[in-house]
Scaffold this motif. Sequence first.
Motif, mmCIF file in Angstrom:
data_model
loop_
_atom_site.group_PDB
_atom_site.id
_atom_site.type_symbol
_atom_site.label_atom_id
_atom_site.label_comp_id
_atom_site.label_asym_id
_atom_site.label_seq_id
_atom_site.Cartn_x
_atom_site.Cartn_y
_atom_site.Cartn_z
ATOM 1 N N SER A 30 0.825 -1.206 0.000
ATOM 2 C CA SER A 30 0.000 0.000 0.000
ATOM 3 C C SER A 30 0.857 1.253 0.000
ATOM 4 O O SER A 30 0.366 2.348 -0.250
ATOM 5 C CB SER A 30 -0.926 -0.011 1.207
ATOM 6 O OG SER A 30 -0.156 -0.034 2.403
ATOM 7 N N ARG A 31 2.136 1.105 0.274
ATOM 8 C CA ARG A 31 3.039 2.254 0.284
ATOM 9 C C ARG A 31 3.548 2.623 -1.100
ATOM 10 O O ARG A 31 4.161 3.670 -1.279
ATOM 11 C CB ARG A 31 4.256 1.930 1.155
ATOM 12 C CG ARG A 31 3.970 1.726 2.617
ATOM 13 C CD ARG A 31 5.238 1.311 3.327
ATOM 14 N NE ARG A 31 6.366 2.193 2.991
ATOM 15 C CZ ARG A 31 7.625 1.903 3.247
ATOM 16 N NH1 ARG A 31 7.938 0.758 3.817
ATOM 17 N NH2 ARG A 31 8.587 2.743 2.938
ATOM 18 N N TRP A 53 -1.119 2.562 -6.035
ATOM 19 C CA TRP A 53 -1.519 1.316 -5.403
ATOM 20 C C TRP A 53 -2.681 1.522 -4.447
ATOM 21 O O TRP A 53 -3.538 0.660 -4.306
ATOM 22 C CB TRP A 53 -0.329 0.700 -4.654
ATOM 23 C CG TRP A 53 -0.547 -0.733 -4.339
ATOM 24 C CD1 TRP A 53 -1.091 -1.258 -3.210
ATOM 25 C CD2 TRP A 53 -0.248 -1.832 -5.191
ATOM 26 N NE1 TRP A 53 -1.145 -2.619 -3.324
ATOM 27 C CE2 TRP A 53 -0.636 -2.999 -4.507
ATOM 28 C CE3 TRP A 53 0.301 -1.939 -6.470
ATOM 29 C CZ2 TRP A 53 -0.478 -4.267 -5.056
ATOM 30 C CZ3 TRP A 53 0.455 -3.196 -7.005
ATOM 31 C CH2 TRP A 53 0.074 -4.346 -6.317
ATOM 32 N N SER A 54 -2.736 2.674 -3.807
ATOM 33 C CA SER A 54 -3.761 2.889 -2.776
ATOM 34 C C SER A 54 -5.090 3.323 -3.371
ATOM 35 O O SER A 54 -6.141 2.824 -2.975
ATOM 36 C CB SER A 54 -3.283 3.929 -1.763
ATOM 37 O OG SER A 54 -2.938 5.131 -2.426
ATOM 38 N N SER A 55 -5.064 4.246 -4.344
ATOM 39 C CA SER A 55 -6.320 4.792 -4.864
ATOM 40 C C SER A 55 -6.749 4.164 -6.175
ATOM 41 O O SER A 55 -7.912 4.262 -6.547
ATOM 42 C CB SER A 55 -6.188 6.306 -5.068
ATOM 43 O OG SER A 55 -5.305 6.580 -6.134
ATOM 44 N N THR A 74 -4.760 -6.213 -5.972
ATOM 45 C CA THR A 74 -4.127 -6.068 -4.670
ATOM 46 C C THR A 74 -4.062 -7.383 -3.906
ATOM 47 O O THR A 74 -3.162 -7.584 -3.102
ATOM 48 C CB THR A 74 -4.868 -5.025 -3.823
ATOM 49 O OG1 THR A 74 -6.253 -5.380 -3.760
ATOM 50 C CG2 THR A 74 -4.741 -3.645 -4.439
ATOM 51 N N PRO A 102 1.946 7.203 -2.471
ATOM 52 C CA PRO A 102 0.697 6.928 -3.181
ATOM 53 C C PRO A 102 0.563 7.616 -4.536
ATOM 54 O O PRO A 102 -0.295 7.236 -5.327
ATOM 55 C CB PRO A 102 -0.366 7.447 -2.210
ATOM 56 C CG PRO A 102 0.320 8.566 -1.487
ATOM 57 C CD PRO A 102 1.754 8.131 -1.342
#
Length: 124
Positions: A30-31, A53-55, A74, A102
Amino acid sequence: QVQLVESGGGLVQAGGSLRLSCAASGRAFSRYSMGWFRQTPGKEREFVAAISWSSGTTYSADSVKGRFTISRDTAKNTVSLQMNSLKPEDTAVYYCAAKDGPSVGYYQYQYRYWGQGTQVTVAS
């Protein structure tokens, strides 16, 4: 430490499709944001597409917009590049890369980890 392994390259006729995959191993994905770059002999490595990766926010180079799609899974820690309507000028070694944070990145220097590359050849 992050390890990236690309797969899915090969030889295809112009107008055809290929799907590249990048399997990532390591911790705390997630980083990281992910990108695809490509390089031909004698030229600089160029940005193709990137995804947060996060959004899940994605960006693509103008040269591939409407033809290439970047996506991520993911659960499987993989990033894919679906390439449609391939052209001979898409021939290159394609690299998967990971950057901290992010936000997506457009430049090589923003990415800390790189895969070994996979060859894509589009025949006319």
